[in-house]
Design a protein around this motif. Structure first.
Motif, mmCIF file in Angstrom:
data_model
loop_
_atom_site.group_PDB
_atom_site.id
_atom_site.type_symbol
_atom_site.label_atom_id
_atom_site.label_comp_id
_atom_site.label_asym_id
_atom_site.label_seq_id
_atom_site.Cartn_x
_atom_site.Cartn_y
_atom_site.Cartn_z
ATOM 1 N N HIS A 15 0.842 -1.205 0.000
ATOM 2 C CA HIS A 15 0.000 0.000 0.000
ATOM 3 C C HIS A 15 0.879 1.258 0.000
ATOM 4 N N LEU A 16 1.912 1.268 0.866
ATOM 5 C CA LEU A 16 2.803 2.437 0.938
ATOM 6 C C LEU A 16 3.627 2.576 -0.345
ATOM 7 N N ALA A 17 4.081 1.454 -0.886
ATOM 8 C CA ALA A 17 4.857 1.493 -2.135
ATOM 9 C C ALA A 17 3.999 2.036 -3.282
ATOM 10 N N ASP A 18 2.717 1.615 -3.325
ATOM 11 C CA ASP A 18 1.813 2.103 -4.376
ATOM 12 C C ASP A 18 1.594 3.615 -4.281
ATOM 13 N N LEU A 19 1.720 4.152 -3.052
ATOM 14 C CA LEU A 19 1.581 5.607 -2.873
ATOM 15 C C LEU A 19 2.859 6.352 -3.282
ATOM 16 N N GLY A 20 3.955 5.594 -3.505
ATOM 17 C CA GLY A 20 5.199 6.218 -3.951
ATOM 18 C C GLY A 20 6.325 6.229 -2.931
ATOM 19 N N HIS A 21 6.129 5.606 -1.769
ATOM 20 C CA HIS A 21 7.192 5.568 -0.743
ATOM 21 C C HIS A 21 8.277 4.561 -1.138
ATOM 22 N N ARG A 22 9.539 4.958 -0.997
ATOM 23 C CA ARG A 22 10.672 4.075 -1.316
ATOM 24 C C ARG A 22 11.439 3.669 -0.054
ATOM 25 N N ARG A 23 11.561 4.612 0.889
ATOM 26 C CA ARG A 23 12.255 4.295 2.164
ATOM 27 C C ARG A 23 11.200 4.188 3.270
ATOM 28 N N ILE A 24 10.907 2.956 3.623
ATOM 29 C CA ILE A 24 9.854 2.674 4.608
ATOM 30 C C ILE A 24 10.504 2.057 5.849
ATOM 31 N N ALA A 25 10.143 2.588 7.028
ATOM 32 C CA ALA A 25 10.701 2.075 8.288
ATOM 33 C C ALA A 25 9.728 1.079 8.919
ATOM 34 N N HIS A 26 10.287 0.172 9.720
ATOM 35 C CA HIS A 26 9.447 -0.776 10.484
ATOM 36 C C HIS A 26 9.763 -0.623 11.961
ATOM 37 N N VAL A 27 8.764 -0.213 12.739
ATOM 38 C CA VAL A 27 8.918 -0.192 14.203
ATOM 39 C C VAL A 27 8.331 -1.517 14.681
ATOM 40 N N ALA A 28 9.227 -2.468 14.921
ATOM 41 C CA ALA A 28 8.835 -3.877 15.096
ATOM 42 C C ALA A 28 8.466 -4.199 16.533
ATOM 43 N N GLY A 29 7.634 -5.252 16.688
ATOM 44 C CA GLY A 29 7.300 -5.768 18.017
ATOM 45 C C GLY A 29 8.473 -6.519 18.619
ATOM 46 N N PRO A 30 8.364 -6.901 19.900
ATOM 47 C CA PRO A 30 9.468 -7.548 20.614
ATOM 48 C C PRO A 30 9.969 -8.809 19.904
#
Length: 342
Positions: free
Chosen positions: A177-192
């Motif tokens: 979904h984010l890539a389709d909006l045009g985002h290239r650098r996407i961060a992940h705030v991951a669970g434990p």
């Protein structure tokens, strides 16, 4: 004045014109289906008019069954668990069972004590919603032939029934979904990383980033110590301070996403104009946030209902092979995602 005589099962049977065994079956939700529907209705009506109350303890002594199951929940303050419990109760109640809930606070020592307490109450099985990767207690219970169903995870090396959301596909939906909006650098705030849910979602994030040919930078993943708002805020602060140039965040769950919102407010950032965010779980009230949170919806009530069905199947046929169910998820697009800033 002599005390009022409490009506017995025999009284109900005589008044309804049936055998005591038939009356007993009609009054037990688990065996009602064995009795003609009209007869069952008549017995129930007579029982109500006489004020008869079945004695579950006496029934348990006859059948060596308690009619109870244990629900082991890691954190009752997490909004995703009440709908799971509701789904479990919806299935248990018509089958003549009730659930005893214990809250472990993600503490292995507390979990062990609470499970022993449930076993001392003669529960017929456990529905376990904890997700620790290293879980010796589960292995011990499995060796002792305790009937269990796992919720939200499939345990490694233990052959027990499980009902899990398709987390990997859910994360892929969020990233795509984010890539389709045009985002290239996407961060992940991951669970434990000591929970299977955190590990599966983080692995799926990196895999989808590579599949879509986006910026595959290990620094764009920050792992939280807890599934909490405070932990999400702390992780995002660290990533923003490192100036990594990302324009969107996939949060490990909705609570972590709320922590991201806190940081935007602290730093005067606008969501989604400066930064897009996608959560995971679709907790209640997310549509009331400003902006409403885009997230991955999990059918929590259905998960609870399926878990209860799997456990009732195991109680009825303890030797049947363990069955695992994977539930599909859906992307819910709201106001927290938009194309990256120009």
């Amino acid at each position: 004045m002599p005390g009022v005589q409490t009506p017995t099962l025999r009284d109900v049977a005589e008044a309804a014109g049936v055998h005591a065994a038939t009356a007993s079956r009609a009054l037990n939700p688990a065996t009602r289906g064995l009795v003609n529907a009209d007869t069952a209705r008549r017995v129930i009506k007579v029982a109500e008019s006489l004020g008869y109350r079945p004695n579950p303890m006496a029934r348990g002594l006859k059948t060596a069954k308690s009619g109870t199951v244990g629900l082991v929940i890691p954190d009752l303050t997490n909004p995703l668990f009440p709908p799971i419990v509701r789904g479990i109760e919806e299935v248990l109640e018509p089958a003549g069972y009730s659930g005893l809930i214990v809250n472990t606070d993600n503490d292995p020592g507390r979990e062990q004590n609470q499970v022993e307490l449930l076993r001392s109450r003669q529960v017929e099985g456990l529905i376990v919603a904890t997700a620790l990767v290293d879980h010796p207690l589960l292995e011990k219970l499995h060796r002792e032939r305790v009937l269990m169903v796992m919720v939200n995870r499939r345990p490694d090396g233990i052959d027990v029934p499980s009902i899990t959301p398709d987390d990997a596909t859910g994360v892929a939906l969020a990233v795509r979904h984010l890539a389709d909006l045009g985002h290239r650098r996407i961060a992940h705030v991951a669970g434990p990383s000591n929970t299977s849910t955190g590990v599966v979602r983080a692995r799926a994030f990196r895999s989808t980033i590579r599949d879509l040919g986006l910026d595959d930078d290990p620094r764009l993943t920050a792992t939280c110590d807890h599934w909490s708002e405070a932990a999400g805020a702390e992780a995002l602060r660290g990533m923003l301070d490192a100036d990594l140039g990302f324009t969107a965040v996939v949060a490990g769950n909705d609570l972590i996403a709320l922590g991201c919102y806190d940081v935007f407010a602290e730093r005067g950032m606008s969501c989604p104009e400066d930064m897009s965010v996608v959560g995971f779980n679709d907790m209640p009230f997310l549509d009331k946030l400003r902006p409403p949170l885009t997230t991955i919806a999990i059918p929590h009530q259905q998960i609870g209902a399926e878990a209860a069905r799997l456990l009732l199947d195991a109680i009825a046929e303890p030797e049947r092979p363990a069955r695992s169910v994977l539930l599909p998820l859906a992307l819910v697009v709201r106001g927290s995602t938009a194309p990256p800033p120009a």
